[in-house]
Write a protein that holds these residues in place. Sequence first.
Motif, mmCIF file in Angstrom:
data_model
loop_
_atom_site.group_PDB
_atom_site.id
_atom_site.type_symbol
_atom_site.label_atom_id
_atom_site.label_comp_id
_atom_site.label_asym_id
_atom_site.label_seq_id
_atom_site.Cartn_x
_atom_site.Cartn_y
_atom_site.Cartn_z
ATOM 1 N N MET A 65 0.819 -1.202 0.000
ATOM 2 C CA MET A 65 0.000 0.000 0.000
ATOM 3 C C MET A 65 0.862 1.264 0.000
ATOM 4 O O MET A 65 0.614 2.175 -0.761
ATOM 5 N N ALA A 66 1.883 1.282 0.858
ATOM 6 C CA ALA A 66 2.756 2.448 0.943
ATOM 7 C C ALA A 66 3.509 2.663 -0.359
ATOM 8 O O ALA A 66 3.735 3.787 -0.772
ATOM 9 N N THR A 67 3.890 1.588 -1.031
ATOM 10 C CA THR A 67 4.596 1.701 -2.303
ATOM 11 C C THR A 67 3.687 2.308 -3.356
ATOM 12 O O THR A 67 4.093 3.172 -4.120
ATOM 13 N N SER A 68 2.445 1.876 -3.386
ATOM 14 C CA SER A 68 1.481 2.414 -4.342
ATOM 15 C C SER A 68 1.286 3.910 -4.124
ATOM 16 O O SER A 68 1.260 4.689 -5.060
ATOM 17 N N SER A 69 1.151 4.302 -2.873
ATOM 18 C CA SER A 69 0.965 5.709 -2.553
ATOM 19 C C SER A 69 2.195 6.514 -2.952
ATOM 20 O O SER A 69 2.075 7.611 -3.483
ATOM 21 N N ARG A 70 3.355 5.977 -2.701
ATOM 22 C CA ARG A 70 4.606 6.654 -3.073
ATOM 23 C C ARG A 70 4.700 6.789 -4.597
ATOM 24 O O ARG A 70 5.104 7.829 -5.110
ATOM 25 N N MET A 71 4.315 5.732 -5.318
ATOM 26 C CA MET A 71 4.352 5.774 -6.778
ATOM 27 C C MET A 71 3.385 6.831 -7.308
ATOM 28 O O MET A 71 3.704 7.555 -8.246
ATOM 29 N N GLU A 72 2.209 6.932 -6.711
ATOM 30 C CA GLU A 72 1.246 7.944 -7.135
ATOM 31 C C GLU A 72 1.767 9.346 -6.873
ATOM 32 O O GLU A 72 1.617 10.236 -7.715
ATOM 33 N N LYS A 73 2.400 9.545 -5.727
ATOM 34 C CA LYS A 73 2.979 10.863 -5.422
ATOM 35 C C LYS A 73 4.068 11.212 -6.424
ATOM 36 O O LYS A 73 4.179 12.351 -6.863
ATOM 37 N N ASP A 74 4.889 10.218 -6.790
ATOM 38 C CA ASP A 74 5.937 10.448 -7.782
ATOM 39 C C ASP A 74 5.342 10.809 -9.138
ATOM 40 O O ASP A 74 5.851 11.689 -9.834
ATOM 41 N N LYS A 75 4.256 10.125 -9.516
ATOM 42 C CA LYS A 75 3.588 10.436 -10.785
ATOM 43 C C LYS A 75 3.056 11.861 -10.769
ATOM 44 O O LYS A 75 3.242 12.619 -11.723
ATOM 45 N N VAL A 76 2.392 12.211 -9.691
ATOM 46 C CA VAL A 76 1.830 13.552 -9.569
ATOM 47 C C VAL A 76 2.938 14.594 -9.667
ATOM 48 O O VAL A 76 2.822 15.581 -10.386
ATOM 49 N N GLU A 77 4.028 14.358 -8.952
ATOM 50 C CA GLU A 77 5.163 15.284 -8.980
ATOM 51 C C GLU A 77 5.725 15.412 -10.395
ATOM 52 O O GLU A 77 5.996 16.516 -10.880
ATOM 53 N N THR A 78 5.883 14.301 -11.073
ATOM 54 C CA THR A 78 6.427 14.304 -12.437
ATOM 55 C C THR A 78 5.513 15.065 -13.385
ATOM 56 O O THR A 78 5.964 15.916 -14.160
ATOM 57 N N TYR A 79 4.216 14.763 -13.331
ATOM 58 C CA TYR A 79 3.268 15.457 -14.206
ATOM 59 C C TYR A 79 3.248 16.955 -13.913
ATOM 60 O O TYR A 79 3.266 17.784 -14.825
ATOM 61 N N ALA A 80 3.193 17.309 -12.633
ATOM 62 C CA ALA A 80 3.129 18.720 -12.253
ATOM 63 C C ALA A 80 4.377 19.470 -12.707
ATOM 64 O O ALA A 80 4.293 20.570 -13.264
ATOM 65 N N ARG A 81 5.537 18.874 -12.502
ATOM 66 C CA ARG A 81 6.782 19.536 -12.919
ATOM 67 C C ARG A 81 6.876 19.648 -14.442
ATOM 68 O O ARG A 81 7.342 20.652 -14.972
ATOM 69 N N THR A 82 6.408 18.632 -15.147
ATOM 70 C CA THR A 82 6.407 18.674 -16.609
ATOM 71 C C THR A 82 5.535 19.815 -17.105
ATOM 72 O O THR A 82 5.932 20.588 -17.985
ATOM 73 N N LEU A 83 4.330 19.940 -16.540
ATOM 74 C CA LEU A 83 3.438 21.027 -16.926
ATOM 75 C C LEU A 83 4.033 22.390 -16.593
ATOM 76 O O LEU A 83 3.967 23.327 -17.402
ATOM 77 N N LEU A 84 4.628 22.502 -15.398
ATOM 78 C CA LEU A 84 5.201 23.775 -14.983
ATOM 79 C C LEU A 84 6.358 24.179 -15.885
ATOM 80 O O LEU A 84 6.445 25.333 -16.319
ATOM 81 N N GLU A 85 7.240 23.248 -16.188
ATOM 82 C CA GLU A 85 8.382 23.566 -17.046
ATOM 83 C C GLU A 85 7.920 23.966 -18.450
ATOM 84 O O GLU A 85 8.462 24.897 -19.047
ATOM 85 N N ALA A 86 6.932 23.266 -18.982
ATOM 86 C CA ALA A 86 6.413 23.623 -20.311
ATOM 87 C C ALA A 86 5.785 25.013 -20.272
ATOM 88 O O ALA A 86 5.989 25.820 -21.179
ATOM 89 N N ALA A 87 5.031 25.302 -19.225
ATOM 90 C CA ALA A 87 4.396 26.618 -19.098
ATOM 91 C C ALA A 87 5.440 27.716 -18.944
ATOM 92 O O ALA A 87 5.322 28.785 -19.542
ATOM 93 N N LYS A 88 6.478 27.458 -18.139
ATOM 94 C CA LYS A 88 7.532 28.452 -17.939
ATOM 95 C C LYS A 88 8.249 28.752 -19.253
ATOM 96 O O LYS A 88 8.577 29.900 -19.533
ATOM 97 N N ALA A 89 8.473 27.729 -20.050
ATOM 98 C CA ALA A 89 9.157 27.922 -21.332
ATOM 99 C C ALA A 89 8.357 28.835 -22.252
ATOM 100 O O ALA A 89 8.925 29.535 -23.085
ATOM 101 N N GLU A 90 7.032 28.825 -22.100
ATOM 102 C CA GLU A 90 6.155 29.654 -22.934
ATOM 103 C C GLU A 90 5.706 30.922 -22.219
ATOM 104 O O GLU A 90 4.950 31.705 -22.779
ATOM 105 N N GLY A 91 6.129 31.101 -20.962
ATOM 106 C CA GLY A 91 5.727 32.284 -20.201
ATOM 107 C C GLY A 91 4.251 32.281 -19.835
ATOM 108 O O GLY A 91 3.616 33.327 -19.782
ATOM 109 N N ARG A 92 3.685 31.077 -19.588
ATOM 110 C CA ARG A 92 2.242 30.968 -19.348
ATOM 111 C C ARG A 92 1.924 30.368 -17.985
ATOM 112 O O ARG A 92 0.850 29.814 -17.798
#
Length: 154
Positions: free
Chosen positions: A1-28
């Motif tokens: 259970m803890a591994t699943s939760s950790r994996m989900e947090k990692d996914k969320v972090e990865t997606y959020a950072r990907t979106l933020l970096e793409a937005a920053k590159a476009e100034g949005r």
Amino acid sequence: MATSSRMEKDKVETYARTLLEAAKAEGREKRDLRALDGLADALGELSDTLKVILERGDEQLLPEIAQRYSALFHAEVDVVAVDVTTAIPLDDNLRAEVEQFLTMEYDKPVFVVEHVDPSIIGGIIFNARGERRDASVRTQLENARRVLKAKGGE
């Protein structure tokens, strides 16, 4: 259970950072944040609908679906969607002035979608209801160049 939760947090972090970096590159960053907040509010119905669209292999229809949704929305709530393009991001005061001007211009409430395009140099471009109003410096310079070229050719 803890591994699943950790994996989900990692996914969320990865997606959020990907979106933020793409937005920053476009100034949005701020515009995308507002869009994501709106998306989070609509997540239930949007998620279910997207799942069906993807299951049926209809993802190529998404731009057309978004356009039709916008048309239906504006027809039902009587709001005018206006794409506003400027060379630099609008600050809060200028955004309020633009919204006030557009509300008076269309005699209806407006929903402003902001775009930044440094190539227009300055000024502003409005797109709404299939009409384009271009008061950009780039267009003014292009018009002046055309006039001078035409006069030079006489």
